[in-house]
Design a protein around this motif. Structure first.
Motif, PDB file in Angstrom:
ATOM      1  N   LEU A 133       0.788  -1.283   0.090  1.00  0.00           N
ATOM      2  CA  LEU A 133      -0.031  -0.157  -0.121  1.00  0.00           C
ATOM      3  C   LEU A 133       0.941   1.252  -0.006  1.00  0.00           C
ATOM      4  CD1 LEU A 133      -2.806   1.447   0.074  1.00  0.00           C
ATOM      5  CD2 LEU A 133      -2.827   1.233   2.530  1.00  0.00           C
ATOM      6  N   GLU A 134       1.937   1.193   0.799  1.00  0.00           N
ATOM      7  CA  GLU A 134       2.853   2.438   0.304  1.00  0.00           C
ATOM      8  C   GLU A 134       3.360   2.563  -0.631  1.00  0.00           C
ATOM      9  OE1 GLU A 134       7.585   3.035   2.045  1.00  0.00           O
ATOM     10  OE2 GLU A 134       6.035   2.329   3.746  1.00  0.00           O
ATOM     11  N   ARG A 208      -2.042   0.067  -9.942  1.00  0.00           N
ATOM     12  CA  ARG A 208      -3.248  -0.561 -10.067  1.00  0.00           C
ATOM     13  C   ARG A 208      -3.150  -1.865  -9.923  1.00  0.00           C
ATOM     14  NH1 ARG A 208      -7.377   0.336 -15.295  1.00  0.00           N
ATOM     15  NH2 ARG A 208      -8.430   1.774 -13.754  1.00  0.00           N
ATOM     16  N   GLY A 209      -2.264  -2.639 -10.384  1.00  0.00           N
ATOM     17  CA  GLY A 209      -1.780  -4.131 -10.170  1.00  0.00           C
ATOM     18  C   GLY A 209      -1.808  -4.520  -8.866  1.00  0.00           C
ATOM     19  N   LEU A 210      -1.097  -3.684  -7.972  1.00  0.00           N
ATOM     20  CA  LEU A 210      -1.003  -3.956  -6.409  1.00  0.00           C
ATOM     21  C   LEU A 210      -2.388  -3.749  -5.562  1.00  0.00           C
ATOM     22  CD1 LEU A 210       2.840  -2.401  -5.722  1.00  0.00           C
ATOM     23  CD2 LEU A 210       1.978  -4.688  -6.179  1.00  0.00           C
ATOM     24  N   THR A 211      -3.017  -2.774  -6.173  1.00  0.00           N
ATOM     25  CA  THR A 211      -4.119  -2.389  -5.610  1.00  0.00           C
ATOM     26  C   THR A 211      -5.331  -3.382  -5.798  1.00  0.00           C
ATOM     27  OG1 THR A 211      -3.948   0.165  -5.848  1.00  0.00           O
ATOM     28  CG2 THR A 211      -6.121  -0.645  -5.415  1.00  0.00           C
ATOM     29  N   GLU A 212      -5.314  -3.896  -7.182  1.00  0.00           N
ATOM     30  CA  GLU A 212      -6.310  -4.985  -7.333  1.00  0.00           C
ATOM     31  C   GLU A 212      -5.778  -6.307  -6.677  1.00  0.00           C
ATOM     32  OE1 GLU A 212      -6.557  -4.966 -11.470  1.00  0.00           O
ATOM     33  OE2 GLU A 212      -7.818  -3.049 -11.738  1.00  0.00           O
ATOM     34  N   ALA A 213      -4.673  -6.423  -6.617  1.00  0.00           N
ATOM     35  CA  ALA A 213      -3.960  -7.770  -5.773  1.00  0.00           C
ATOM     36  C   ALA A 213      -4.493  -7.560  -4.404  1.00  0.00           C
ATOM     37  CB  ALA A 213      -2.729  -7.492  -5.498  1.00  0.00           C
ATOM     38  N   MET A 214      -4.979  -6.268  -3.763  1.00  0.00           N
ATOM     39  CA  MET A 214      -5.249  -6.317  -2.315  1.00  0.00           C
ATOM     40  C   MET A 214      -6.828  -6.404  -2.391  1.00  0.00           C
ATOM     41  SD  MET A 214      -2.403  -3.955  -0.561  1.00  0.00           S
ATOM     42  CE  MET A 214      -2.248  -2.773  -1.779  1.00  0.00           C
ATOM     43  N   ASN A 215      -7.572  -6.771  -3.347  1.00  0.00           N
ATOM     44  CA  ASN A 215      -8.896  -6.535  -3.498  1.00  0.00           C
ATOM     45  C   ASN A 215      -9.522  -5.233  -3.464  1.00  0.00           C
ATOM     46  OD1 ASN A 215      -9.223  -9.357  -3.197  1.00  0.00           O
ATOM     47  ND2 ASN A 215      -8.851  -9.349  -1.318  1.00  0.00           N
ATOM     48  N   GLY A 216      -8.733  -4.221  -4.049  1.00  0.00           N
ATOM     49  CA  GLY A 216      -9.279  -2.717  -4.135  1.00  0.00           C
ATOM     50  C   GLY A 216      -9.416  -2.563  -5.509  1.00  0.00           C
ATOM     51  N   VAL A 231      -8.241   7.650  -7.206  1.00  0.00           N
ATOM     52  CA  VAL A 231      -8.979   7.236  -6.268  1.00  0.00           C
ATOM     53  C   VAL A 231      -8.672   5.664  -6.003  1.00  0.00           C
ATOM     54  CG1 VAL A 231     -11.340   6.948  -5.136  1.00  0.00           C
ATOM     55  CG2 VAL A 231     -10.834   8.811  -6.852  1.00  0.00           C
ATOM     56  N   VAL A 232      -7.955   5.198  -4.830  1.00  0.00           N
ATOM     57  CA  VAL A 232      -7.764   4.134  -4.182  1.00  0.00           C
ATOM     58  C   VAL A 232      -8.818   3.588  -3.426  1.00  0.00           C
ATOM     59  CG1 VAL A 232      -6.114   2.382  -3.166  1.00  0.00           C
ATOM     60  CG2 VAL A 232      -5.361   4.355  -4.610  1.00  0.00           C
ATOM     61  N   SER A 233      -9.722   2.738  -3.669  1.00  0.00           N
ATOM     62  CA  SER A 233     -10.778   1.908  -2.716  1.00  0.00           C
ATOM     63  C   SER A 233     -10.357   0.523  -2.316  1.00  0.00           C
ATOM     64  CB  SER A 233     -12.038   1.902  -3.516  1.00  0.00           C
ATOM     65  OG  SER A 233     -13.172   1.171  -3.047  1.00  0.00           O
ATOM     66  N   LEU A 234     -10.464   0.459  -0.979  1.00  0.00           N
ATOM     67  CA  LEU A 234      -9.997  -0.831  -0.126  1.00  0.00           C
ATOM     68  C   LEU A 234     -11.171  -1.074   0.808  1.00  0.00           C
ATOM     69  CD1 LEU A 234      -6.161  -0.094   0.140  1.00  0.00           C
ATOM     70  CD2 LEU A 234      -7.054  -1.884  -1.313  1.00  0.00           C
ATOM     71  N   GLU A 245      -3.722 -12.726   8.059  1.00  0.00           N
ATOM     72  CA  GLU A 245      -3.654 -14.242   7.399  1.00  0.00           C
ATOM     73  C   GLU A 245      -2.448 -14.434   6.884  1.00  0.00           C
ATOM     74  OE1 GLU A 245      -6.507 -13.655   4.225  1.00  0.00           O
ATOM     75  OE2 GLU A 245      -8.147 -13.307   5.326  1.00  0.00           O
ATOM     76  N   PRO A 246      -2.212 -15.616   6.814  1.00  0.00           N
ATOM     77  CA  PRO A 246      -0.936 -15.994   6.207  1.00  0.00           C
ATOM     78  C   PRO A 246      -0.637 -15.642   5.027  1.00  0.00           C
ATOM     79  CG  PRO A 246      -2.231 -17.977   6.159  1.00  0.00           C
ATOM     80  CD  PRO A 246      -3.040 -16.975   6.951  1.00  0.00           C
ATOM     81  N   PRO A 247       0.727 -15.122   4.469  1.00  0.00           N
ATOM     82  CA  PRO A 247       0.944 -14.735   3.078  1.00  0.00           C
ATOM     83  C   PRO A 247       0.172 -15.677   2.221  1.00  0.00           C
ATOM     84  CG  PRO A 247       2.889 -14.537   4.613  1.00  0.00           C
ATOM     85  CD  PRO A 247       1.789 -15.343   5.395  1.00  0.00           C
ATOM     86  N   GLN A 248      -0.447 -15.056   0.978  1.00  0.00           N
ATOM     87  CA  GLN A 248      -0.927 -15.959  -0.086  1.00  0.00           C
ATOM     88  C   GLN A 248      -0.513 -15.401  -1.247  1.00  0.00           C
ATOM     89  OE1 GLN A 248      -2.582 -18.748   0.390  1.00  0.00           O
ATOM     90  NE2 GLN A 248      -2.872 -18.484   2.530  1.00  0.00           N
ATOM     91  N   PRO A 249      -0.068 -16.226  -2.304  1.00  0.00           N
ATOM     92  CA  PRO A 249       0.261 -15.608  -3.544  1.00  0.00           C
ATOM     93  C   PRO A 249      -1.026 -15.076  -4.324  1.00  0.00           C
ATOM     94  CG  PRO A 249       0.192 -17.989  -3.602  1.00  0.00           C
ATOM     95  CD  PRO A 249       0.047 -17.688  -2.221  1.00  0.00           C
ATOM     96  N   THR A 250      -0.848 -14.140  -4.909  1.00  0.00           N
ATOM     97  CA  THR A 250      -1.900 -13.644  -5.745  1.00  0.00           C
ATOM     98  C   THR A 250      -2.358 -14.102  -6.761  1.00  0.00           C
ATOM     99  OG1 THR A 250      -0.661 -11.907  -7.166  1.00  0.00           O
ATOM    100  CG2 THR A 250      -1.153 -11.071  -4.703  1.00  0.00           C
ATOM    101  N   GLU A 251      -3.629 -14.016  -7.220  1.00  0.00           N
ATOM    102  CA  GLU A 251      -4.078 -14.536  -8.536  1.00  0.00           C
ATOM    103  C   GLU A 251      -3.495 -13.465  -9.642  1.00  0.00           C
ATOM    104  OE1 GLU A 251      -8.013 -15.411  -8.831  1.00  0.00           O
ATOM    105  OE2 GLU A 251      -7.812 -16.981  -7.337  1.00  0.00           O
TER     106      GLU A 251
END
Length: 263
Positions: A133-134, A208-216, A231-234, A245-251
């Protein structure tokens, strides 16, 4: 039948052509973006090591600052390339947890003196990976600063509604035509930049890719009175349940068409 075969062959060739275009753009951009900070850093270090010149304390500080800035640019370039590669491969590891904006904004704004965050203290924590997020905010703020006229600030604000937090990065630059608002998130795009010295053009694509990986989501809007607002929405973190949660690889994400003050 012949036409169908031609269409099928064309469909198979097009991804190969697209990959070749991407590789060509990457090689050209990386070639420039690596050479520039490497040359500056190399020159600064070589000057400091020289026994032929006696530098004043101010000159030494300036050369050291140049070397440090050059290394920082190289580090950001490599980090962006690695994160982009992990996103494309679906191999980015996330550590989603309750994260407050006050936790990430100071570092995200640290390299952009014209950026200021306002009214973020009462915003609820979001479910996010703090370092990622940073990086999202730093990339958005850095992009906004490049398009902000001298004497104007980049403003970061936030609001919460219906279980989500919207973080806004507001600039007063020339804005962006609606037709370019998808293209600006493609890698190696520098829409609106006057030269090609401002980086690979990976910043917004990575954000954008990182935001979408965090369900945003990350979308651009017009700034009232002129300019562009990202506008970042999370999602808000559920503090009553388990958020660590334990670290999970993103889709693999589906394709879509950085001294600040916190108060």
């Amino acid at each position: 039948m012949f036409a169908a075969r031609l269409a099928e062959a064309a469909a198979e060739v097009e991804p190969v052509k697209a990959a070749d275009r991407m590789r060509t753009a990457l090689l050209r951009a990386v070639g420039h973006d690596l050479r520039t900070p490497l040359a500056a850093g190399w020159a600064a270090v070589a000057s400091l090591r020289s026994r032929d010149v006696e530098f004043s304390a101010e000159d030494r500080d300036e050369l050291l600052a140049t070397a440090e800035e050059s290394m920082a640019k190289l580090s950001r370039l490599v980090e962006n390339l690695l994160d982009r590669s992990r996103l494309e491969a679906g191999a980015l590891t996330l550590n989603l947890r309750a994260t407050t904006l006050e936790e990430v904004l100071p570092m995200a704004l640290a390299d952009v003196p014209v950026a200021e965050a306002r009214d973020v203290e009462e915003i609820p924590a979001v479910l996010a990976d703090p370092p990622l997020l940073e990086r999202v905010v730093a990339n958005l703020v850095g992009n906004a600063a490049r398009h902000t006229p001298p004497g104007r600030q980049v403003l970061v604000t936030a609001s919460a509604l219906a279980g989500r937090v919207e973080l806004r990065v507001v600039d007063r630059g020339p804005g962006l035509p609606p037709a370019d608002r998808d293209r600006v998130f493609e890698p190696f795009q520098r829409l609106g930049d006057t030269d090609n010295t401002t980086g690979l053009g990976l910043g917004l694509a990575l954000a954008r890719g990182l935001t979408e990986a965090m369900n945003g989501t990350l979308i651009p809007e017009d700034t009232p009175g002129g300019g562009l607002t990202m506008v970042v929405s999370l999602p808000v973190a559920d503090l009553t349940g388990t958020t660590d949660e334990p670290p999970q690889p993103t889709e693999k994400p589906q394709p879509r068409g950085a001294a600040g003050r916190v108060r």
